[in-house]
Design a protein around this motif. Structure first.
Motif, mmCIF file in Angstrom:
data_model
loop_
_atom_site.group_PDB
_atom_site.id
_atom_site.type_symbol
_atom_site.label_atom_id
_atom_site.label_comp_id
_atom_site.label_asym_id
_atom_site.label_seq_id
_atom_site.Cartn_x
_atom_site.Cartn_y
_atom_site.Cartn_z
ATOM 1 N N ILE A 1 0.813 -1.211 0.000
ATOM 2 C CA ILE A 1 0.000 0.000 0.000
ATOM 3 C C ILE A 1 0.856 1.274 0.000
ATOM 4 C CG2 ILE A 1 -0.286 0.236 2.523
ATOM 5 C CD1 ILE A 1 -3.354 0.504 1.854
ATOM 6 N N VAL A 2 0.600 2.147 -0.984
ATOM 7 C CA VAL A 2 1.308 3.445 -1.014
ATOM 8 C C VAL A 2 0.509 4.441 -0.179
ATOM 9 C CG1 VAL A 2 2.427 3.092 -3.256
ATOM 10 C CG2 VAL A 2 0.165 4.134 -3.167
ATOM 11 N N THR A 3 1.094 5.536 0.183
ATOM 12 C CA THR A 3 0.465 6.456 1.140
ATOM 13 C C THR A 3 -0.878 7.028 0.646
ATOM 14 O OG1 THR A 3 2.711 6.971 1.805
ATOM 15 C CG2 THR A 3 0.984 8.309 2.765
ATOM 16 N N PRO A 4 -0.982 7.490 -0.616
ATOM 17 C CA PRO A 4 -2.303 7.999 -1.028
ATOM 18 C C PRO A 4 -3.401 6.942 -0.857
ATOM 19 C CG PRO A 4 -0.655 8.637 -2.628
ATOM 20 C CD PRO A 4 0.020 7.698 -1.684
ATOM 21 N N VAL A 5 -3.079 5.673 -1.110
ATOM 22 C CA VAL A 5 -4.077 4.608 -0.942
ATOM 23 C C VAL A 5 -4.343 4.390 0.551
ATOM 24 C CG1 VAL A 5 -4.632 2.177 -1.405
ATOM 25 C CG2 VAL A 5 -3.384 3.521 -3.119
ATOM 26 N N LEU A 6 -3.279 4.476 1.367
ATOM 27 C CA LEU A 6 -3.429 4.293 2.815
ATOM 28 C C LEU A 6 -4.322 5.394 3.410
ATOM 29 C CD1 LEU A 6 -2.429 2.680 5.356
ATOM 30 C CD2 LEU A 6 -0.686 4.445 5.604
ATOM 31 N N ILE A 7 -4.115 6.630 2.934
ATOM 32 C CA ILE A 7 -4.940 7.745 3.429
ATOM 33 C C ILE A 7 -6.408 7.469 3.100
ATOM 34 C CG2 ILE A 7 -5.449 10.214 3.102
ATOM 35 C CD1 ILE A 7 -2.411 10.570 2.514
ATOM 36 N N TYR A 8 -6.636 7.036 1.858
ATOM 37 C CA TYR A 8 -8.008 6.745 1.428
ATOM 38 C C TYR A 8 -8.599 5.601 2.256
ATOM 39 C CZ TYR A 8 -11.941 5.382 -1.483
ATOM 40 O OH TYR A 8 -13.193 5.052 -1.923
ATOM 41 N N GLU A 9 -7.783 4.591 2.485
ATOM 42 C CA GLU A 9 -8.263 3.414 3.226
ATOM 43 C C GLU A 9 -8.629 3.816 4.664
ATOM 44 O OE1 GLU A 9 -6.707 -1.028 3.044
ATOM 45 O OE2 GLU A 9 -5.687 0.125 4.609
ATOM 46 N N ARG A 10 -7.750 4.590 5.321
ATOM 47 C CA ARG A 10 -8.017 4.995 6.712
ATOM 48 C C ARG A 10 -9.239 5.910 6.781
ATOM 49 N NH1 ARG A 10 -2.756 4.989 10.556
ATOM 50 N NH2 ARG A 10 -2.171 2.873 9.965
ATOM 51 N N PHE A 11 -9.382 6.764 5.765
ATOM 52 C CA PHE A 11 -10.545 7.655 5.730
ATOM 53 C C PHE A 11 -11.826 6.826 5.603
ATOM 54 C CE2 PHE A 11 -13.559 10.208 3.134
ATOM 55 C CZ PHE A 11 -13.849 11.166 4.081
ATOM 56 N N GLY A 12 -11.793 5.822 4.699
ATOM 57 C CA GLY A 12 -12.970 4.979 4.459
ATOM 58 C C GLY A 12 -13.312 4.136 5.690
ATOM 59 N N ALA A 13 -12.277 3.611 6.363
ATOM 60 C CA ALA A 13 -12.508 2.668 7.457
ATOM 61 C C ALA A 13 -12.723 3.388 8.789
ATOM 62 C CB ALA A 13 -11.341 1.703 7.558
ATOM 63 N N PHE A 14 -11.935 4.465 9.052
ATOM 64 C CA PHE A 14 -11.975 5.091 10.400
ATOM 65 C C PHE A 14 -12.393 6.557 10.396
ATOM 66 C CE2 PHE A 14 -8.402 2.018 10.235
ATOM 67 C CZ PHE A 14 -8.981 1.005 10.981
ATOM 68 N N GLY A 15 -12.427 7.209 9.195
ATOM 69 C CA GLY A 15 -12.873 8.595 9.146
ATOM 70 C C GLY A 15 -11.730 9.598 9.098
ATOM 71 N N LEU A 16 -12.125 10.873 9.039
ATOM 72 C CA LEU A 16 -11.179 11.984 8.834
ATOM 73 C C LEU A 16 -10.103 12.050 9.916
ATOM 74 C CD1 LEU A 16 -10.591 14.524 7.093
ATOM 75 C CD2 LEU A 16 -12.123 15.798 8.593
ATOM 76 N N LYS A 17 -10.487 11.812 11.137
ATOM 77 C CA LYS A 17 -9.578 11.957 12.272
ATOM 78 C C LYS A 17 -8.339 11.068 12.120
ATOM 79 C CE LYS A 17 -9.535 11.702 17.276
ATOM 80 N NZ LYS A 17 -10.120 10.984 18.392
ATOM 81 N N TYR A 18 -8.526 9.882 11.536
ATOM 82 C CA TYR A 18 -7.412 8.939 11.416
ATOM 83 C C TYR A 18 -6.638 9.109 10.099
ATOM 84 C CZ TYR A 18 -9.106 6.725 15.607
ATOM 85 O OH TYR A 18 -9.466 6.508 16.890
ATOM 86 N N ALA A 19 -7.344 9.685 9.104
ATOM 87 C CA ALA A 19 -6.670 9.889 7.809
ATOM 88 C C ALA A 19 -5.796 11.140 7.838
ATOM 89 C CB ALA A 19 -7.713 9.992 6.703
ATOM 90 N N ARG A 20 -6.245 12.162 8.598
ATOM 91 C CA ARG A 20 -5.568 13.460 8.543
ATOM 92 C C ARG A 20 -4.100 13.421 9.009
ATOM 93 N NH1 ARG A 20 -9.210 18.321 10.177
ATOM 94 N NH2 ARG A 20 -9.028 17.447 12.258
ATOM 95 N N PRO A 21 -3.746 12.782 10.091
ATOM 96 C CA PRO A 21 -2.324 12.777 10.496
ATOM 97 C C PRO A 21 -1.421 12.118 9.441
ATOM 98 C CG PRO A 21 -3.722 11.885 12.233
ATOM 99 C CD PRO A 21 -4.602 12.078 11.055
ATOM 100 N N VAL A 22 -1.930 11.059 8.808
ATOM 101 C CA VAL A 22 -1.116 10.404 7.767
ATOM 102 C C VAL A 22 -0.891 11.370 6.616
ATOM 103 C CG1 VAL A 22 -0.926 8.392 6.251
ATOM 104 C CG2 VAL A 22 -2.209 8.199 8.385
ATOM 105 N N ALA A 23 -1.980 12.063 6.230
ATOM 106 C CA ALA A 23 -1.872 13.019 5.121
ATOM 107 C C ALA A 23 -0.911 14.140 5.479
ATOM 108 C CB ALA A 23 -3.252 13.567 4.782
ATOM 109 N N ALA A 24 -1.020 14.653 6.720
ATOM 110 C CA ALA A 24 -0.151 15.763 7.137
ATOM 111 C C ALA A 24 1.307 15.328 7.170
ATOM 112 C CB ALA A 24 -0.590 16.265 8.509
ATOM 113 N N LEU A 25 1.549 14.129 7.698
ATOM 114 C CA LEU A 25 2.920 13.608 7.773
ATOM 115 C C LEU A 25 3.506 13.432 6.370
ATOM 116 C CD1 LEU A 25 4.936 12.602 9.958
ATOM 117 C CD2 LEU A 25 4.134 10.286 9.444
ATOM 118 N N PHE A 26 2.695 12.853 5.478
ATOM 119 C CA PHE A 26 3.136 12.617 4.090
ATOM 120 C C PHE A 26 3.453 13.940 3.401
ATOM 121 C CE2 PHE A 26 1.979 11.255 -0.393
ATOM 122 C CZ PHE A 26 3.148 10.564 -0.592
ATOM 123 N N LEU A 27 2.599 14.938 3.623
ATOM 124 C CA LEU A 27 2.825 16.261 3.041
ATOM 125 C C LEU A 27 4.159 16.835 3.533
ATOM 126 C CD1 LEU A 27 1.529 18.725 1.481
ATOM 127 C CD2 LEU A 27 0.830 19.533 3.727
#
Lengths: 269, 353
Positions: A221-247
């Motif tokens: 899994i690459v990060t853009p897919v991981l962000i999408y997966e976490r957003f789909g499974a757990f919501g914004l709260k769990y996707a946002r730190p991954v996105a911020a870290l990746f950025l």
């Protein structure tokens, strides 16, 4: 800088309207990113950074995109030179084909690549026989990233080569250099800024690819897919730190590459 | 000897057709032509950088029309010099030597030697963007000479240089020529041709109209174009003498026992005095005017020109005057008539050798 400030200060009303428009556009670009970073407390970010799945995915995304860029550049840079310097039949069509990945929806691009590299296809089958597994593997991720990001490198390099006066190359040929030597010692160094800009753009575009990669190789899994997966499974709260870290990681790499590749500008020395 | 036979070249908007001329070994051949006449294309065709459609190029008897660029023996210097902006002067000069895989120690020695010859030793560490026009031209010459070409091809080497740099560059080109190098130099400036050439050619619309020694081509243009282009009928060989006192640039030029007044800041020495025929006045008696140059002579020949009539007067040196047919009738000019020729010092231009 002062003169620019003075220019705006003494500007006509239309310039002020345009400057206001510019401010709105910048706000539109910066606000979501700033919100994402500010909405992720440092403790959460540190926790996310310690997560092996996140770390692995960021590392995988960085190296696959870099490898795809470098591998394809070996062929893309000479091809860009050809496009800049020579005319040939159907050149317009070739240029249009190069721009095709920009307009094709990326999920559709993923489907197209999947058909091309699946084990049932000629290419995919041949690759499997020598141990390269595109589908569900890093080579597949690289193929998807390269497909959608290649136009950025070719177009930037072509414009760079086109801006090099041909006389420099003719002078080098006259001095006894072979065409390959002229390419390596005159054309590429003089077009270097554009080529580098194209490489960085291609790499950055590959990093951010989601649609095509998700179709060809959802795992690893690459990060853009991981962000999408976490957003789909757990919501914004769990996707946002991954996105911020990746950025943050991407920005640091981007700056480091720019700094390392900075060369003295002889034209102004 | 460089021999070009019936060359036809097409490159971009320019085309050359049926271009033929010969440059003897050790000659300084200046090809004169207006902008857009195809001069640069011709140099590129000789160097193998523009495709030749028809015709032949022979160097020392060998047909090099289709020879590889590096085996042709031409060193080309472009008008804008085309110095590689990303390389230092040293690496620019060494470029052709590295391309020919010369050992590094030899390259270093050769670059030092060329830098000494061309006066570029102080510039070796600098980048082309920091050089003046004259310095860049010297570096470009050094780079072209590095590969020891049999013939130097120079595209407008003196244009875009100030008067001082032009003088220095002329001296350098003469020194290179004296060293035995054959030079083919293209320009639109007849003064360059007169000051340097041992042979000149005139190119118009992609074809060569006339070739020969400079004096012959300038004094006896064979076509209207050549006549109009070179424009000068009176070319007098002689020597500029030191003025007796400083008189705002007024100097004496001596030729065949005659002393001409001219305005120049050039140092004394051999050279040419140029006077346009339209600046020369004819009269039956010594004129009372401000003209500093007045000589008695005899009309040798009267020749109709495209505009007006050219009258050739033997005044110790031959001087041509352009007059109207009405003037010929009014004063009764005829061959054998004794007349006075006069022109102002300001109309006489000195070109030093």
């Amino acid at each position: 800088m002062n003169s620019q400030i003075d220019t705006i200060r003494g500007a006509e009303p239309l310039t002020l309207v345009f400057a206001f428009c510019g401010g709105l556009v910048l706000l539109f670009l910066i606000a979501p990113l700033a919100g994402m970073v500010l909405g992720s407390p440092f403790a959460t970010l540190a926790e996310t950074a310690a997560d092996p799945e996140v770390r692995d995915s960021i590392w995988l995304t960085l190296w696959t995109s870099m490898a795809a860029t470098l591998l394809l550049s070996v062929a893309a840079i000479p091809f860009a030179y050809l496009l800049a310097r020579r005319s040939f039949p159907l050149k317009g069509l070739v240029s249009a084909i190069i721009d095709l990945p920009i307009v094709v929806p990326h999920s559709a691009a993923g489907i197209a690549i999947l058909g091309f590299v699946s084990s049932k296809s000629v290419v995919g089958g041949a690759a499997e026989r020598i141990g390269i597994h595109f589908v569900g593997g890093a080579p597949g991720i690289m193929a998807a990233m390269a497909f959608v990001s290649l136009p950025f490198l070719i177009n930037a390099a072509r414009d760079g080569f086109a801006a090099v006066p041909e006389r420099f190359e003719k002078a080098a040929l006259n001095l006894g250099a072979s065409p390959a030597r002229v390419f390596a010692t005159v054309s590429v160094p003089l077009a270097w800024r554009s080529i580098l800009s194209g490489l960085v753009l291609m790499w950055a575009r590959g990093l951010s690819e989601f649609g095509a990669v998700a179709v060809v190789a959802y795992h690893p899994i690459v990060t853009p897919v991981l962000i999408y997966e976490r957003f789909g499974a757990f919501g914004l709260k769990y996707a946002r730190p991954v996105a911020a870290l990746f950025l943050g990681v991407c920005l640091v790499f981007f700056l480091v590459i720019r700094l390392l590749a900075r060369r003295p500008d002889h034209a102004t020395r | 000897m460089l021999r070009v036979e019936h060359l036809r070249v097409r490159a971009g908007d320019f085309s050359l057709r049926d271009v033929s001329f010969t440059v003897e070994d050790g000659a300084y051949f200046v090809l004169l032509g207006a902008s857009g006449a195809g001069k640069t294309v011709l140099l590129e065709a000789l160097a193998g950088l523009a495709p030749v459609r028809e015709g032949r190029i022979l160097l020392h008897g060998a047909d090099i029309t289709r020879a590889r660029i590096r085996h042709r023996g031409f060193g080309l210097v472009y008008q804008d010099r085309a110095l590689f902006p990303h390389l230092t002067v040293r690496r620019n000069i060494a470029y052709g030597l590295h391309a020919r895989r010369m050992p590094r120690a030899l390259v270093r020695d050769r670059v030092e030697e060329l830098a000494r010859e061309t006066g570029t030793r102080e510039l070796l560490r600098r980048y082309p963007a920091t050089l003046s026009g004259g310095e860049a031209q010297r570096v470009a010459l050094a780079r072209a000479l590095a590969t020891q070409p049999q013939c130097l091809l120079l595209d407008e080497p003196l244009s875009a240089l100030d008067a001082h740099a032009r003088g220095e560059m002329r001296a350098l080109l003469r020194a290179i020529h004296r060293g035995g190098r054959t030079i083919l130099h293209v320009t639109h400036d007849y003064e360059e041709a007169l000051s340097l050439a041992t042979q000149v050619g005139v190119i118009e619309d992609g074809t060569i109209r006339q070739t020969g020694p400079p004096g012959e081509v300038f004094r006896h243009p064979r076509s209207e174009f050549v006549a109009r282009f070179v424009g000068i009928r009176n070319i007098i060989e002689g020597r500029l003498e030191t003025p007796a006192e400083d008189r705002a640039g007024e100097a004496l030029f001596v030729s065949n026992g005659l002393s001409f007044h001219t305005l120049t800041d050039a140092p004394p020495g051999p050279g040419l005095l140029l006077v346009r025929s339209e600046d020369v006045t004819l009269s039956l008696t010594r004129p009372e005017s401000s003209a500093r140059n007045c000589f008695p002579g005899t009309i040798r020949e009267i020749v109709p020109a495209r505009l007006g009539v050219e009258v050739y007067v033997d005044a110790g040196v031959e001087i041509a005057a352009l007059v109207t047919p009405g003037s010929v009738e009014r004063i009764g000019l005829r061959e054998g008539l004794a007349v006075w020729v006069s022109f102002k010092a300001g109309a006489a231009r000195f070109i030093g050798e």
